[in-house]
Design a protein around this motif. Structure first.
Motif, PDB file in Angstrom:
ATOM      1  N   THR A  85       0.837  -1.204   0.000  1.00 52.16           N
ATOM      2  CA  THR A  85       0.000   0.000   0.000  1.00 52.16           C
ATOM      3  C   THR A  85       0.869   1.251   0.000  1.00 52.16           C
ATOM      4  N   LEU A  86       1.925   1.231   0.810  1.00 51.98           N
ATOM      5  CA  LEU A  86       2.809   2.392   0.890  1.00 51.98           C
ATOM      6  C   LEU A  86       3.489   2.684  -0.451  1.00 51.98           C
ATOM      7  N   LEU A  87       3.869   1.649  -1.174  1.00 50.33           N
ATOM      8  CA  LEU A  87       4.639   1.853  -2.395  1.00 50.33           C
ATOM      9  C   LEU A  87       3.793   1.989  -3.654  1.00 50.33           C
ATOM     10  N   THR A  88       2.556   1.521  -3.637  1.00 50.81           N
ATOM     11  CA  THR A  88       1.741   1.554  -4.857  1.00 50.81           C
ATOM     12  C   THR A  88       0.687   2.671  -4.850  1.00 50.81           C
ATOM     13  N   THR A  89       0.463   3.288  -3.702  1.00 50.85           N
ATOM     14  CA  THR A  89      -0.440   4.438  -3.654  1.00 50.85           C
ATOM     15  C   THR A  89       0.281   5.643  -4.254  1.00 50.85           C
ATOM     16  N   PRO A  90      -0.381   6.419  -5.110  1.00 50.20           N
ATOM     17  CA  PRO A  90       0.292   7.578  -5.733  1.00 50.20           C
ATOM     18  C   PRO A  90       0.973   8.474  -4.692  1.00 50.20           C
ATOM     19  N   GLY A  91       2.232   8.763  -4.935  1.00 53.99           N
ATOM     20  CA  GLY A  91       3.011   9.595  -4.027  1.00 53.99           C
ATOM     21  C   GLY A  91       3.728   8.827  -2.934  1.00 53.99           C
ATOM     22  N   GLY A  92       3.313   7.593  -2.691  1.00 50.79           N
ATOM     23  CA  GLY A  92       3.887   6.812  -1.591  1.00 50.79           C
ATOM     24  C   GLY A  92       5.346   6.446  -1.816  1.00 50.79           C
ATOM     25  N   GLN A  93       5.644   5.894  -2.987  1.00 53.50           N
ATOM     26  CA  GLN A  93       7.030   5.491  -3.257  1.00 53.50           C
ATOM     27  C   GLN A  93       7.961   6.697  -3.239  1.00 53.50           C
ATOM     28  N   GLU A  94       7.509   7.811  -3.804  1.00 56.14           N
ATOM     29  CA  GLU A  94       8.349   9.009  -3.819  1.00 56.14           C
ATOM     30  C   GLU A  94       8.653   9.484  -2.401  1.00 56.14           C
ATOM     31  N   LEU A  95       7.659   9.423  -1.518  1.00 53.30           N
ATOM     32  CA  LEU A  95       7.880   9.828  -0.130  1.00 53.30           C
ATOM     33  C   LEU A  95       8.883   8.905   0.554  1.00 53.30           C
ATOM     34  N   ILE A  96       8.698   7.587   0.419  1.00 50.25           N
ATOM     35  CA  ILE A  96       9.604   6.627   1.051  1.00 50.25           C
ATOM     36  C   ILE A  96      11.029   6.819   0.535  1.00 50.25           C
ATOM     37  N   GLU A  97      11.181   7.006  -0.771  1.00 51.62           N
ATOM     38  CA  GLU A  97      12.519   7.213  -1.342  1.00 51.62           C
ATOM     39  C   GLU A  97      13.179   8.468  -0.778  1.00 51.62           C
ATOM     40  N   SER A  98      12.418   9.537  -0.651  1.00 55.29           N
ATOM     41  CA  SER A  98      12.995  10.785  -0.137  1.00 55.29           C
ATOM     42  C   SER A  98      13.421  10.623   1.319  1.00 55.29           C
ATOM     43  N   LEU A  99      12.652   9.879   2.108  1.00 61.21           N
ATOM     44  CA  LEU A  99      13.033   9.609   3.493  1.00 61.21           C
ATOM     45  C   LEU A  99      14.301   8.757   3.543  1.00 61.21           C
ATOM     46  N   MET A 100      14.391   7.781   2.651  1.00 64.85           N
ATOM     47  CA  MET A 100      15.583   6.933   2.591  1.00 64.85           C
ATOM     48  C   MET A 100      16.833   7.747   2.275  1.00 64.85           C
ATOM     49  N   HIS A 101      16.717   8.680   1.329  1.00 60.65           N
ATOM     50  CA  HIS A 101      17.873   9.508   0.964  1.00 60.65           C
ATOM     51  C   HIS A 101      18.315  10.372   2.143  1.00 60.65           C
ATOM     52  N   GLU A 102      17.362  10.844   2.945  1.00 62.82           N
ATOM     53  CA  GLU A 102      17.732  11.620   4.130  1.00 62.82           C
ATOM     54  C   GLU A 102      18.464  10.754   5.138  1.00 62.82           C
ATOM     55  N   VAL A 103      18.021   9.513   5.342  1.00 56.44           N
ATOM     56  CA  VAL A 103      18.736   8.598   6.239  1.00 56.44           C
ATOM     57  C   VAL A 103      20.170   8.391   5.747  1.00 56.44           C
ATOM     58  N   CYS A 104      20.327   8.193   4.454  1.00 63.20           N
ATOM     59  CA  CYS A 104      21.669   7.998   3.887  1.00 63.20           C
ATOM     60  C   CYS A 104      22.567   9.206   4.149  1.00 63.20           C
ATOM     61  N   ALA A 105      22.004  10.408   4.057  1.00 66.50           N
ATOM     62  CA  ALA A 105      22.789  11.620   4.295  1.00 66.50           C
ATOM     63  C   ALA A 105      23.261  11.684   5.749  1.00 66.50           C
ATOM     64  N   VAL A 106      22.398  11.290   6.681  1.00 61.01           N
ATOM     65  CA  VAL A 106      22.786  11.299   8.096  1.00 61.01           C
ATOM     66  C   VAL A 106      23.849  10.235   8.355  1.00 61.01           C
ATOM     67  N   ALA A 107      23.674   9.061   7.781  1.00 63.09           N
ATOM     68  CA  ALA A 107      24.651   7.980   7.954  1.00 63.09           C
ATOM     69  C   ALA A 107      26.028   8.423   7.463  1.00 63.09           C
ATOM     70  N   ALA A 108      26.084   9.065   6.313  1.00 60.81           N
ATOM     71  CA  ALA A 108      27.361   9.522   5.761  1.00 60.81           C
ATOM     72  C   ALA A 108      28.010  10.551   6.677  1.00 60.81           C
ATOM     73  N   ALA A 109      27.211  11.475   7.192  1.00 54.76           N
ATOM     74  CA  ALA A 109      27.754  12.492   8.095  1.00 54.76           C
ATOM     75  C   ALA A 109      28.241  11.879   9.403  1.00 54.76           C
ATOM     76  N   ASP A 110      27.657  10.754   9.780  1.00 53.93           N
ATOM     77  CA  ASP A 110      28.055  10.057  11.011  1.00 53.93           C
ATOM     78  C   ASP A 110      29.271   9.154  10.793  1.00 53.93           C
ATOM     79  N   GLY A 111      29.804   9.166   9.578  1.00 56.98           N
ATOM     80  CA  GLY A 111      30.992   8.372   9.291  1.00 56.98           C
ATOM     81  C   GLY A 111      30.725   6.996   8.740  1.00 56.98           C
ATOM     82  N   HIS A 112      29.492   6.776   8.259  1.00 54.74           N
ATOM     83  CA  HIS A 112      29.121   5.448   7.749  1.00 54.74           C
ATOM     84  C   HIS A 112      28.441   5.587   6.384  1.00 54.74           C
ATOM     85  N   PRO A 113      29.184   6.023   5.360  1.00 55.12           N
ATOM     86  CA  PRO A 113      28.581   6.150   4.031  1.00 55.12           C
ATOM     87  C   PRO A 113      28.072   4.808   3.531  1.00 55.12           C
TER      88      PRO A 113
END
Length: 322
Positions: free
Chosen positions: A219-247
């Motif tokens: 439901t999260l990934l197939t509802t319009p706008g859902g996948q885009e939201l999840i992807e954007s949240l994932m990219h933010e997590v990746c940015a924090v991980a990289a800044a914390d020394g874990h790219p």
């Protein structure tokens, strides 16, 4: 193999394992270690009577994992400190992990955390500086269907290592036991980095499912706008991980989305807790990521919004119950 199991079972002194948190995760890995020949006991209060009378009944693709552990009402009832103390409690508000486990920790006890989230280890490391601390990430589909009854659907692998780095003798020994019991046990010398890798999926999907009313992954990934939201949240997590020394590896976001779309519709742990009115692991899975971002100066507007919304939801639920 059976030879490996027999080899461990026939040792003069079997490994003594105590599990605190006797639910699905604790029961499953207790069963694996029992099958490997370890002497397994559990701390259980609400389910203690059932476990004393019948033990665990566990259906699994690995075979019948049912076993009957020794059961304690609290860690204070443990007379001999264990070789391994496995903490499988959920990291939720009001649970004093240090106070709960302290009575059972001896000078030679290795503490093992099989728990979700970012930044969950330091509190335990500070409280027990002389004890080895092993941090674990579980990749398993197992649920409790009734008191003492578990349904293991698939997977079971653990990734773990010493906190904050390395994989010493105690972690190696635990890996051998788990593999003899029938699951994959992968050692890592950078377990904090492994936690960030898992957070790429957990941090968006768990809170996102709650804010969507307990929605499943499809439901999260197939509802319009859902996948885009999840992807954007994932990219933010990746940015924090990289800044914390874990790219994290390039393409990890796309890989997570692809593999999730291939999965059957799945209700993650936070969705199930929300739907069943149980406390949710908001702080270790989401709150600690947002606070790490703030500390490191990484902008995470979407994660911060999700965090604010889910806290408002919890506050409103509490107000309605009072």
């Amino acid at each position: 193999t059976q030879c490996e199991q027999d080899g461990i079972s026939n040792m003069a002194s079997p490994t003594n394992v105590l599990i605190i948190g006797a639910g699905a995760i604790g029961g499953f890995y207790g069963a694996i270690l029992n099958r490997a020949g370890a002497r397994v006991s559990v701390v259980a209060r609400s389910r203690g009577k059932v476990l004393r009378e019948r033990g665990y009944t566990i259906k699994s693709p690995l075979g019948d994992l049912s076993f009957r552990p020794e059961v304690h009402a609290s860690a204070g009832g443990v007379t001999t400190p264990p070789d391994y103390l496995i903490v499988a409690l959920k990291v939720v508000e009001g649970v004093d992990r240090v106070g709960i486990i302290r009575p059972a920790v001896g000078p030679n006890t290795t503490i093992v955390l099989i728990q979700n989230g970012i930044g969950i280890e330091q509190e335990v490391a500070d409280a027990f500086p002389d004890n080895p601390l092993v941090s674990c990430l579980a990749f398993v589909a197992v649920s409790r269907v009734a008191p003492g009854e578990l349904d293991h659907k698939a997977y079971g692998a653990l990734t773990f290592g010493d906190y904050p780095r390395g994989a010493g003798e105690q972690a190696q020994r635990l890996s051998e036991l788990l593999q003899a019991g029938g699951v994959e046990a992968r050692l890592s010398d950078n377990v904090v980095g492994e936690r960030w890798r898992k957070a790429v999926w957990n941090t968006p999907f768990n809170p996102g499912s709650v804010l969507a009313g307990g929605a499943d992954t499809q439901t999260l990934l197939t509802t319009p706008g859902g996948q885009e939201l999840i992807e954007s949240l994932m990219h933010e997590v990746c940015a924090v991980a990289a800044a914390d020394g874990h790219p994290l590896p390039e393409g990890i976001v796309e890989g997570n989305i692809r593999s999730t779309l291939k999965m059957p519709a799945y209700h993650n742990s936070m969705a199930l807790d929300f739907l069943n009115g149980r406390p949710m692991e908001i702080e270790p899975i989401l709150g600690n990521v947002v606070r790490t971002a703030e500390r490191l100066g990484v902008p995470v507007p979407r994660l911060a919004t999700v965090y604010a919304l889910i806290r408002l939801l919890v506050a409103n639920q509490a107000k309605r119950r009072s």
